[in-house]
Design a protein around this motif. Structure first.
Motif, PDB file in Angstrom:
ATOM      1  N   LEU A 244       0.453  -0.971  -0.370  1.00  0.00           N
ATOM      2  CA  LEU A 244       0.067  -0.171  -0.075  1.00  0.00           C
ATOM      3  C   LEU A 244       1.057   1.412  -0.089  1.00  0.00           C
ATOM      4  O   LEU A 244       0.564   1.891  -0.553  1.00  0.00           O
ATOM      5  CB  LEU A 244      -1.077  -0.001   1.866  1.00  0.00           C
ATOM      6  CG  LEU A 244      -1.825  -0.889   1.462  1.00  0.00           C
ATOM      7  CD1 LEU A 244      -2.632  -1.257   2.523  1.00  0.00           C
ATOM      8  CD2 LEU A 244      -2.954  -1.395   0.036  1.00  0.00           C
ATOM      9  N   SER A 245       2.154   1.010   0.350  1.00  0.00           N
ATOM     10  CA  SER A 245       2.946   2.299   0.675  1.00  0.00           C
ATOM     11  C   SER A 245       3.466   2.587  -0.874  1.00  0.00           C
ATOM     12  O   SER A 245       3.351   3.950  -1.538  1.00  0.00           O
ATOM     13  CB  SER A 245       4.520   2.115   1.565  1.00  0.00           C
ATOM     14  OG  SER A 245       3.534   1.889   2.518  1.00  0.00           O
ATOM     15  N   ILE A 246       3.885   1.757  -1.228  1.00  0.00           N
ATOM     16  CA  ILE A 246       4.275   1.649  -2.583  1.00  0.00           C
ATOM     17  C   ILE A 246       4.304   2.492  -3.488  1.00  0.00           C
ATOM     18  O   ILE A 246       3.326   2.883  -4.363  1.00  0.00           O
ATOM     19  CB  ILE A 246       4.614   0.702  -2.851  1.00  0.00           C
ATOM     20  CG1 ILE A 246       6.014   0.284  -2.638  1.00  0.00           C
ATOM     21  CG2 ILE A 246       5.320   0.403  -4.042  1.00  0.00           C
ATOM     22  CD1 ILE A 246       7.223  -1.409  -2.433  1.00  0.00           C
ATOM     23  N   ALA A 314      -2.298  -6.252  -2.627  1.00  0.00           N
ATOM     24  CA  ALA A 314      -0.830  -6.591  -3.842  1.00  0.00           C
ATOM     25  C   ALA A 314      -1.889  -6.689  -5.357  1.00  0.00           C
ATOM     26  O   ALA A 314      -0.942  -5.737  -6.686  1.00  0.00           O
ATOM     27  CB  ALA A 314      -1.666  -8.540  -4.092  1.00  0.00           C
ATOM     28  N   GLY A 315      -3.655  -6.242  -5.694  1.00  0.00           N
ATOM     29  CA  GLY A 315      -3.722  -6.064  -6.654  1.00  0.00           C
ATOM     30  C   GLY A 315      -3.127  -4.202  -7.189  1.00  0.00           C
ATOM     31  O   GLY A 315      -2.705  -3.957  -8.413  1.00  0.00           O
ATOM     32  N   LEU A 316      -3.705  -3.324  -6.117  1.00  0.00           N
ATOM     33  CA  LEU A 316      -3.260  -2.588  -6.267  1.00  0.00           C
ATOM     34  C   LEU A 316      -1.854  -1.887  -5.947  1.00  0.00           C
ATOM     35  O   LEU A 316      -1.747  -0.762  -6.668  1.00  0.00           O
ATOM     36  CB  LEU A 316      -3.892  -1.095  -4.598  1.00  0.00           C
ATOM     37  CG  LEU A 316      -3.820   0.008  -5.035  1.00  0.00           C
ATOM     38  CD1 LEU A 316      -4.695   0.557  -5.645  1.00  0.00           C
ATOM     39  CD2 LEU A 316      -4.284   0.351  -3.845  1.00  0.00           C
ATOM     40  N   LYS A 317      -0.661  -2.657  -5.554  1.00  0.00           N
ATOM     41  CA  LYS A 317       0.305  -2.324  -5.659  1.00  0.00           C
ATOM     42  C   LYS A 317       0.520  -2.242  -7.390  1.00  0.00           C
ATOM     43  O   LYS A 317       1.702  -2.136  -7.886  1.00  0.00           O
ATOM     44  CB  LYS A 317       1.098  -3.314  -4.442  1.00  0.00           C
ATOM     45  CG  LYS A 317       3.142  -2.672  -5.374  1.00  0.00           C
ATOM     46  CD  LYS A 317       3.552  -4.223  -5.414  1.00  0.00           C
ATOM     47  CE  LYS A 317       4.896  -3.497  -5.845  1.00  0.00           C
ATOM     48  NZ  LYS A 317       5.930  -4.376  -6.038  1.00  0.00           N
ATOM     49  N   VAL A 318       0.987  -3.720  -7.602  1.00  0.00           N
ATOM     50  CA  VAL A 318       0.976  -3.945  -9.294  1.00  0.00           C
ATOM     51  C   VAL A 318       0.346  -2.803 -10.116  1.00  0.00           C
ATOM     52  O   VAL A 318       1.276  -2.523 -11.216  1.00  0.00           O
ATOM     53  CB  VAL A 318       0.609  -5.523 -10.011  1.00  0.00           C
ATOM     54  CG1 VAL A 318       0.349  -5.467 -11.075  1.00  0.00           C
ATOM     55  CG2 VAL A 318       1.760  -6.601  -8.794  1.00  0.00           C
ATOM     56  N   TRP A 368      -0.428 -11.175  -8.930  1.00  0.00           N
ATOM     57  CA  TRP A 368      -1.155 -11.518  -9.585  1.00  0.00           C
ATOM     58  C   TRP A 368      -2.254 -12.445  -8.752  1.00  0.00           C
ATOM     59  O   TRP A 368      -2.796 -13.397  -8.995  1.00  0.00           O
ATOM     60  CB  TRP A 368      -0.823 -11.709 -11.151  1.00  0.00           C
ATOM     61  CG  TRP A 368      -1.015 -10.174 -11.785  1.00  0.00           C
ATOM     62  CD1 TRP A 368      -0.194  -9.710 -12.592  1.00  0.00           C
ATOM     63  CD2 TRP A 368      -1.619  -8.935 -12.129  1.00  0.00           C
ATOM     64  NE1 TRP A 368      -0.436  -8.546 -12.716  1.00  0.00           N
ATOM     65  CE2 TRP A 368      -1.134  -8.499 -12.169  1.00  0.00           C
ATOM     66  CE3 TRP A 368      -2.869  -8.803 -10.263  1.00  0.00           C
ATOM     67  CZ2 TRP A 368      -1.510  -6.915 -12.486  1.00  0.00           C
ATOM     68  CZ3 TRP A 368      -3.019  -8.018 -10.414  1.00  0.00           C
ATOM     69  CH2 TRP A 368      -3.026  -6.720 -11.688  1.00  0.00           C
ATOM     70  N   GLU A 369      -1.026 -13.424  -8.503  1.00  0.00           N
ATOM     71  CA  GLU A 369      -1.898 -15.237  -8.446  1.00  0.00           C
ATOM     72  C   GLU A 369      -1.980 -15.045  -6.951  1.00  0.00           C
ATOM     73  O   GLU A 369      -2.812 -15.682  -6.409  1.00  0.00           O
ATOM     74  CB  GLU A 369       0.380 -15.756  -8.138  1.00  0.00           C
ATOM     75  CG  GLU A 369       0.434 -16.155  -9.076  1.00  0.00           C
ATOM     76  CD  GLU A 369      -0.236 -17.615  -9.471  1.00  0.00           C
ATOM     77  OE1 GLU A 369      -1.512 -18.102  -9.541  1.00  0.00           O
ATOM     78  OE2 GLU A 369       0.306 -17.852 -10.580  1.00  0.00           O
ATOM     79  N   VAL A 370      -1.686 -13.733  -6.432  1.00  0.00           N
ATOM     80  CA  VAL A 370      -2.096 -13.641  -4.574  1.00  0.00           C
ATOM     81  C   VAL A 370      -4.042 -12.986  -5.175  1.00  0.00           C
ATOM     82  O   VAL A 370      -4.743 -13.429  -4.859  1.00  0.00           O
ATOM     83  CB  VAL A 370      -1.697 -12.408  -3.854  1.00  0.00           C
ATOM     84  CG1 VAL A 370      -2.565 -11.774  -2.716  1.00  0.00           C
ATOM     85  CG2 VAL A 370      -0.145 -13.043  -3.557  1.00  0.00           C
TER      86      VAL A 370
END
Length: 394
Positions: A244-246, A314-318, A368-370
């Motif tokens: 989330l920080s990234i 995970a999705g937001l970071k990618v 993306w696997e997550v």
């Protein structure tokens, strides 16, 4: 903003004002010097700690105060010092783990010192042979009397050159040779008990020194966070904070880069008119501007809902990392030769720094696997629309 934003420390507005007061000209001088020297400036964490930023951010307990997380890292991202911003978020993500899983007076004292900015934390998870496969770590923690013998090596440990403690992921061995894969523990290792190697030469984020560490040392049981077996859950909690920080840092950096690019387009003339007057360029930047606005609104919406889970993070970071690469790459292109020349503009350095966002805290494919693991099929609707017709009766 939810009413409990004020109950959990100061209001979000006051928190962001405190952050902005730290990110002054002195901060920018430290960040520039860190970039030249290739060493993360501990003083940045000390200043954030002294200003009460970490204390305020964690005032509500271990749960993320999402609005403050977004405010802090959007502001750091806008400074476009990728190494310093990521370094702060790594220390803070280790803090996230300690605030939730510290289970001894020793660990609670370390958490207090790190929250005050007087102790610096880093995380040792990835190994040369394992990469993102954290369950495959070869580091072991063998039970020995009232503690553990921690033995192993971690390949990529950012902040290890300046940190006081590393949170190290290891396979716990409780009864001699009784080695059960997946029985992971997370240990607070004082780096005075480890050997820190030479920092790596990297593509970007020069102010975030990253080096390998090796260790073979005895630690008291009070250095274990929680209990054996919850190491993966603990490290995942910290990684969720980091992801989330990234995303917030990318949002802040993109806003700044786009603002500078639009100014360049309005000042720079080509073929008798400003670059902004050329439709192809103007619409390309408008497309990027809209995408960054959607990212910013997604972060704001998440913060307002105060709801987050591992898959959303995970999705937001990618998504943010890929957008960050696109934005900075296109803006560098619009700056032309000046963008490519590091002595002319900082665009090339910012582009290099942005590449870390797609690797740090989990690569695209791992994340993306997550996300994929949480996708749910709608068999009822599928069968209603596309199901096999019932056989005709003769």
């Amino acid at each position: 903003m939810p009413n409990n934003a004020v109950m959990n420390g100061s209001s979000v507005e006051n928190f962001c004002a405190a952050v902005e007061a730290v990110l002054d000209d002195g901060f920018r001088e430290m960040a520039a010097e860190a970039e030249r020297q290739g060493v993360f400036p501990r003083e940045v964490l000390a200043r954030l700690g002294a200003a009460g930023v970490f204390t305020d951010k964690w005032a509500g307990g271990y749960r993320f105060q999402l609005a403050k997380l977004v405010g802090l890292y959007t502001a750091l991202g806008a400074e476009c010092s990728g190494g310093v911003g990521v370094g702060v978020s790594l220390h803070d993500s280790a803090l996230a783990i300690l605030h939730r899983f510290a289970s001894s007076d020793h660990l609670r004292s370390l958490c207090a010192d790190a929250t005050a900015g007087t102790a610096v934390l880093c995380i040792g998870a990835s190994e040369q042979t394992g990469g993102s496969d954290l369950q495959a770590v070869r580091t072991t923690a063998v039970r020995d009397g009232s503690g553990y013998v921690l033995t192993g090596a971690k390949a990529f440990v950012s902040l290890s050159s300046v940190a006081d403690f590393a949170l190290v992921l290891a396979q716990c061995v409780e009864n001699g040779s009784d080695h059960r894969p997946g029985n992971l523990g997370l240990f607070a290792l004082p780096l005075t008990s480890a050997s820190v190697g030479e920092p790596y030469d990297k593509l970007g984020a020069n102010s975030l020194d990253t080096a390998p560490i090796e260790f073979d040392t005895w630690l008291p049981a009070e250095a274990l966070l929680g209990r054996p077996g919850i190491g993966l859950a603990a490290i995942t909690w910290g990684l969720t904070h980091e992801r989330l920080s990234i995303a917030a840092q990318v949002s802040g950096a993109c806003d700044r880069v786009l603002g500078l690019t639009v100014a360049r387009m309005m000042r720079r003339e080509q073929f008798g008119k400003p670059l902004f007057g050329h439709q192809a360029l103007r619409l390309r930047v408008a497309d990027l501007h809209a995408k960054v606005a959607m990212l910013r609104l997604a972060l704001q919406g998440m913060a307002a809902s105060e709801q987050i889970d591992v898959r959303t993070a995970a999705g937001l970071k990618v998504t943010a990392a890929r957008l960050g690469q696109e934005v900075v790459g296109e803006c560098l292109h619009i700056f032309g030769g000046a963008g490519y020349l590091t002595a002319e503009t900082p665009l090339a350095r910012w582009w290099q720094d942005m590449q870390l966002s797609r690797i740090g805290s989990g690569t695209d494919e791992v994340l993306w696997e997550v996300v994929a693991a949480g996708m749910k099929p709608d068999f009822n609707e599928y069968d209603a629309l596309f199901g096999e017709p019932e056989p005709r009766k003769e």
